[in-house]
Motif scaffolding. Structure first.
Motif, PDB file in Angstrom:
ATOM      1  N   UNK A  16      16.022  36.009  -5.342  1.00  0.00           N
ATOM      2  CA  UNK A  16      17.431  36.103  -5.719  1.00  0.00           C
ATOM      3  C   UNK A  16      17.999  37.471  -5.374  1.00  0.00           C
ATOM      4  N   UNK A  17      17.269  38.514  -5.713  1.00  0.00           N
ATOM      5  CA  UNK A  17      17.756  39.867  -5.440  1.00  0.00           C
ATOM      6  C   UNK A  17      17.871  40.135  -3.937  1.00  0.00           C
ATOM      7  N   UNK A  18      16.865  39.728  -3.175  1.00  0.00           N
ATOM      8  CA  UNK A  18      16.895  39.954  -1.736  1.00  0.00           C
ATOM      9  C   UNK A  18      18.056  39.195  -1.104  1.00  0.00           C
ATOM     10  N   UNK A  19      18.261  37.941  -1.506  1.00  0.00           N
ATOM     11  CA  UNK A  19      19.360  37.171  -0.920  1.00  0.00           C
ATOM     12  C   UNK A  19      20.707  37.717  -1.359  1.00  0.00           C
ATOM     13  N   UNK A  20      20.813  38.201  -2.582  1.00  0.00           N
ATOM     14  CA  UNK A  20      22.074  38.794  -3.044  1.00  0.00           C
ATOM     15  C   UNK A  20      22.403  40.056  -2.259  1.00  0.00           C
ATOM     16  N   UNK A  21      21.396  40.881  -2.020  1.00  0.00           N
ATOM     17  CA  UNK A  21      21.622  42.091  -1.236  1.00  0.00           C
ATOM     18  C   UNK A  21      22.093  41.734   0.172  1.00  0.00           C
ATOM     19  N   UNK A  22      21.480  40.709   0.745  1.00  0.00           N
ATOM     20  CA  UNK A  22      21.841  40.290   2.105  1.00  0.00           C
ATOM     21  C   UNK A  22      23.259  39.715   2.138  1.00  0.00           C
ATOM     22  N   UNK A  23      23.595  38.834   1.185  1.00  0.00           N
ATOM     23  CA  UNK A  23      24.938  38.241   1.174  1.00  0.00           C
ATOM     24  C   UNK A  23      26.002  39.297   0.875  1.00  0.00           C
ATOM     25  N   UNK A  24      25.707  40.240  -0.016  1.00  0.00           N
ATOM     26  CA  UNK A  24      26.663  41.310  -0.308  1.00  0.00           C
ATOM     27  C   UNK A  24      26.958  42.135   0.941  1.00  0.00           C
ATOM     28  N   UNK A  25      25.924  42.437   1.705  1.00  0.00           N
ATOM     29  CA  UNK A  25      26.111  43.221   2.937  1.00  0.00           C
ATOM     30  C   UNK A  25      26.978  42.460   3.945  1.00  0.00           C
ATOM     31  N   UNK A  26      26.730  41.167   4.086  1.00  0.00           N
ATOM     32  CA  UNK A  26      27.525  40.353   5.016  1.00  0.00           C
ATOM     33  C   UNK A  26      28.970  40.281   4.543  1.00  0.00           C
ATOM     34  N   UNK A 111      28.730  31.407   8.728  1.00  0.00           N
ATOM     35  CA  UNK A 111      27.483  30.850   9.271  1.00  0.00           C
ATOM     36  C   UNK A 111      26.283  31.702   8.873  1.00  0.00           C
ATOM     37  N   UNK A 112      26.428  33.022   8.931  1.00  0.00           N
ATOM     38  CA  UNK A 112      25.333  33.908   8.517  1.00  0.00           C
ATOM     39  C   UNK A 112      25.039  33.759   7.025  1.00  0.00           C
ATOM     40  N   UNK A 113      26.088  33.665   6.223  1.00  0.00           N
ATOM     41  CA  UNK A 113      25.895  33.469   4.780  1.00  0.00           C
ATOM     42  C   UNK A 113      25.192  32.147   4.503  1.00  0.00           C
ATOM     43  N   UNK A 114      25.544  31.135   5.267  1.00  0.00           N
ATOM     44  CA  UNK A 114      24.920  29.822   5.117  1.00  0.00           C
ATOM     45  C   UNK A 114      23.421  29.898   5.396  1.00  0.00           C
ATOM     46  N   UNK A 115      23.045  30.625   6.441  1.00  0.00           N
ATOM     47  CA  UNK A 115      21.625  30.776   6.769  1.00  0.00           C
ATOM     48  C   UNK A 115      20.870  31.479   5.648  1.00  0.00           C
ATOM     49  N   UNK A 116      21.480  32.504   5.069  1.00  0.00           N
ATOM     50  CA  UNK A 116      20.836  33.221   3.965  1.00  0.00           C
ATOM     51  C   UNK A 116      20.679  32.292   2.764  1.00  0.00           C
ATOM     52  N   UNK A 117      21.716  31.534   2.462  1.00  0.00           N
ATOM     53  CA  UNK A 117      21.643  30.620   1.308  1.00  0.00           C
ATOM     54  C   UNK A 117      20.616  29.506   1.533  1.00  0.00           C
ATOM     55  N   UNK A 118      20.535  28.989   2.757  1.00  0.00           N
ATOM     56  CA  UNK A 118      19.532  27.967   3.064  1.00  0.00           C
ATOM     57  C   UNK A 118      18.128  28.543   2.955  1.00  0.00           C
ATOM     58  N   UNK A 119      17.950  29.770   3.425  1.00  0.00           N
ATOM     59  CA  UNK A 119      16.637  30.414   3.321  1.00  0.00           C
ATOM     60  C   UNK A 119      16.270  30.634   1.859  1.00  0.00           C
ATOM     61  N   UNK A 120      17.247  30.998   1.044  1.00  0.00           N
ATOM     62  CA  UNK A 120      16.990  31.183  -0.392  1.00  0.00           C
ATOM     63  C   UNK A 120      16.546  29.867  -1.023  1.00  0.00           C
TER      64      UNK A 120
END
Length: 168
Positions: A16-26, A111-120
């Motif tokens: 959760x933390x890793x994906x949140x950091x990634x989505x926040x950056x995007x 699209x990038x956010x979608x990839x992060x959410x799918x990976x999560x």
């Protein structure tokens, strides 16, 4: 020496933390791009000039003794940009014609956010299917997301969630 206990919840919190950091950056990246694009529009520059003139008139009203409510109800250009970006986020999937330009700029970020959410979600499935937290951490490591490195990381280090293959 015994290895420390790793719960599934701890591994889930890690994902959760890793994906949140990634989505926040995007999200920060696309908000900066949209802000730059909006501010570069001639129409927006004219709007800013009009707001400046309106604030001058509101100051005159205040000085005339009619209060400051008009002055304080004048929106700042940053407020208007934030509203446009916020509205675009909510109407992206069913965009009206008026929002096509801003939504076109947003498309690669969505699209990038979608990839992060799918990976999560894939990572959560791995965690749910594992027998223990340690087994989940080991499975995630094999998929490219290393809980152990993250646990022992320097505080400024951010892992890349895109290393995790899979998705819905």
């Amino acid at each position: 020496m015994a290895k420390p206990y790793i719960s599934k919840q701890k591994v889930r919190d890690f994902v959760s933390r890793v994906s949140s950091e990634k989505t926040d950056a995007i999200e920060k990246e696309y908000e900066a791009l949209l802000t730059k694009e909006i501010k570069s529009l001639d129409a927006f520059k004219r709007l800013e000039e009009a707001l400046f003139e309106a604030r001058k008139a509101a100051m005159e009203i205040k000085r005339a003794g009619f209060g400051d409510s008009v002055l304080y109800s004048m929106p700042a250009s940053e407020f208007l940009i934030d509203r446009m970006i916020s509205r675009c986020k909510s109407c992206y999937h069913e965009m009206p014609k008026e929002w096509t330009a801003i939504c076109e700029l947003l498309k690669p970020f969505v699209e990038r956010l979608s990839k992060v959410r799918n990976a999560r979600q894939s990572a959560y499935r791995i965690i749910d299917e594992a027998q223990t937290g340690r087994a989940a951490a080991d499975a995630l490591r094999e998929a490219g997301l290393d809980y152990y490195t993250w646990e022992n990381r320097k505080p400024e280090m951010v892992l890349d969630l895109s290393a995790l293959k899979g998705g819905d």
